[in-house]
Enzyme design. Sequence first.
Site, PDB file in Angstrom:
ATOM      1  N   GLU A 295      36.942  37.127  24.920  1.00  0.00           N
ATOM      2  CA  GLU A 295      36.006  37.704  25.885  1.00  0.00           C
ATOM      3  C   GLU A 295      34.681  37.972  25.166  1.00  0.00           C
ATOM      4  O   GLU A 295      34.618  38.727  24.186  1.00  0.00           O
ATOM      5  CB  GLU A 295      36.568  39.011  26.455  1.00  0.00           C
ATOM      6  CG  GLU A 295      35.796  39.551  27.633  1.00  0.00           C
ATOM      7  CD  GLU A 295      35.882  38.669  28.885  1.00  0.00           C
ATOM      8  OE1 GLU A 295      35.040  38.881  29.780  1.00  0.00           O
ATOM      9  OE2 GLU A 295      36.755  37.778  28.968  1.00  0.00           O
ATOM     10  N   GLU A 325      25.253  35.600  28.958  1.00  0.00           N
ATOM     11  CA  GLU A 325      25.910  35.079  27.766  1.00  0.00           C
ATOM     12  C   GLU A 325      25.949  33.546  27.785  1.00  0.00           C
ATOM     13  O   GLU A 325      25.791  32.908  26.742  1.00  0.00           O
ATOM     14  CB  GLU A 325      27.322  35.681  27.678  1.00  0.00           C
ATOM     15  CG  GLU A 325      27.291  37.183  27.432  1.00  0.00           C
ATOM     16  CD  GLU A 325      28.330  37.972  28.200  1.00  0.00           C
ATOM     17  OE1 GLU A 325      28.151  39.198  28.352  1.00  0.00           O
ATOM     18  OE2 GLU A 325      29.321  37.382  28.676  1.00  0.00           O
ATOM     19  N   ASP A 479      35.497  42.515  32.427  1.00  0.00           N
ATOM     20  CA  ASP A 479      36.812  42.592  31.792  1.00  0.00           C
ATOM     21  C   ASP A 479      37.926  42.512  32.833  1.00  0.00           C
ATOM     22  O   ASP A 479      38.932  41.836  32.626  1.00  0.00           O
ATOM     23  CB  ASP A 479      36.926  43.894  30.993  1.00  0.00           C
ATOM     24  CG  ASP A 479      35.835  44.014  29.946  1.00  0.00           C
ATOM     25  OD1 ASP A 479      35.673  43.073  29.157  1.00  0.00           O
ATOM     26  OD2 ASP A 479      35.126  45.038  29.926  1.00  0.00           O
TER      27      ASP A 479
END
Length: 497
Positions: A295, A325, A479
């Site tokens: 992750e 990201e 998450d």
Amino acid sequence: MWRRASAAALLALAVGFLYHSSPELPEQLLQYITLPASQSAPDHQSQQPSFEQVISTAWDTLIKLPAQQWSRVAVGVNACVDVVVSGVGLLQALAMDPGSGLDHEVLHSKEDLKEAFIHFMARGAAAERFFSDRETFQRIAQAAAEYPGAKLYVGGNAALIGQKLASYPDLMVLLCAPIGPKLHEMLDEQIVVPPESLQETDEYHLILEYKAGERWGSTQAPQASRFIFSHDVSNGEMSPLETFVASLEEFQPDLVVLSGLHMMEGQGRQLWEERLKEAVVAVSDIPREVPIHLELASMTDRDYMNSIMKEFMPIVSSIGLNEQELLFLAQAGKGPHADLTSWKGIPDVGQVSDILLWILDQHGHSDPSSEADLTRIHFHTLAYHILATVDGYWGNQAAAVMAGARVASTQACGLRSVDVYKVELKAPMEFHSSDSEPREKLSLNPEDPVTVWRRGNVTFHLTPVLVCKQPLRTVGLGDAISAEGLVYSELKPGQDL
């Protein structure tokens, strides 16, 4: 009362006459007519179902757990206690005045904090930074903990993923991370914590949240998000990593989830260069038949991101990341669309598809002769999610991407199930498989809300997100999305990653 009713009736008749005699009558006139509540409230039963209703119903019908489910998942290695406060409120309590925004790779002062917060608030973008001054951070943390309405939560990607996985009663979860007494008390009872992971004090991270439309000075947030910062050395050095890998032999997991690499960035180049090499050696000791999910999180050092891409990504099976990201990966590795400084609104599906394919081509196993293990990428942004997988390795991916999108809708609204009147569809109804030719024109079907396309031996699954109109909490959404996607994912028999 009868006079008011008569007046309303006469006004309605007059507008009706004008409308039939002049069909071009602007609809704006109707807003000045106030009907009784019983007449103005929408009759949901008589209306056609909205796209939101159709998609939510389709999710509930189509999302099924795979035939072969994980039974033991090991998660590491970052964890902390999150202190969640109003970002604007805390900065005002610290006697900070609004000003202009400026990004800082590392925060050294309250002024740096204010500038970085404003920079990302103006973009409605999530970010995470290291605060270098321990004493100043502790004073800010104390003020945050005492701020009215401040809340304490389980924090850190590994702990949050562990908590989400532990919500499935048949799944045993091992969590190896720096765990202090407060965090240990807050963790789900189903989570197993090795004694070596326990420490005397907790690591605290400060989460400065802001709402969509919230203002501070001349800055207005286009959407709800948060800015995270900490002075966290245990997580920053990934100190539990070797303990985590050593514990796997006894625990015998059938899936490993790793996070926390981003925390090393703030420790300086000398540390991360050495520690990343040690991390690669440690993770390489995990048996290859056990899939590893990495992750990712917000980073700013292109050299560091490039090193992760070249050294770490090829030894994991799956990665999870968001739009910032993903673009930073392209910029660091000089991949497709690296010239973009930022996304303009909702990230273009074709451009996202190009970068995902490039990652699997350059650092993954899309080429059968490649020694890399990477075969799966779970991409999530506010409006839609994409799962990109190399053919032959993963199953149940349509259900997995829908499950991730559904949990984004429910968790943001603080609900157990989707409330179609509290969410809205923001995903594009039409898009392309690539930003360049040859490309395929694709569309979204609300009744079957997974659009699938292939490029070479990589298959893409896209589903929209029903975006919460008034999110209660944005921390940990990524998450939860990745964890849920993994729960619904299946490793195809006979495949070693």
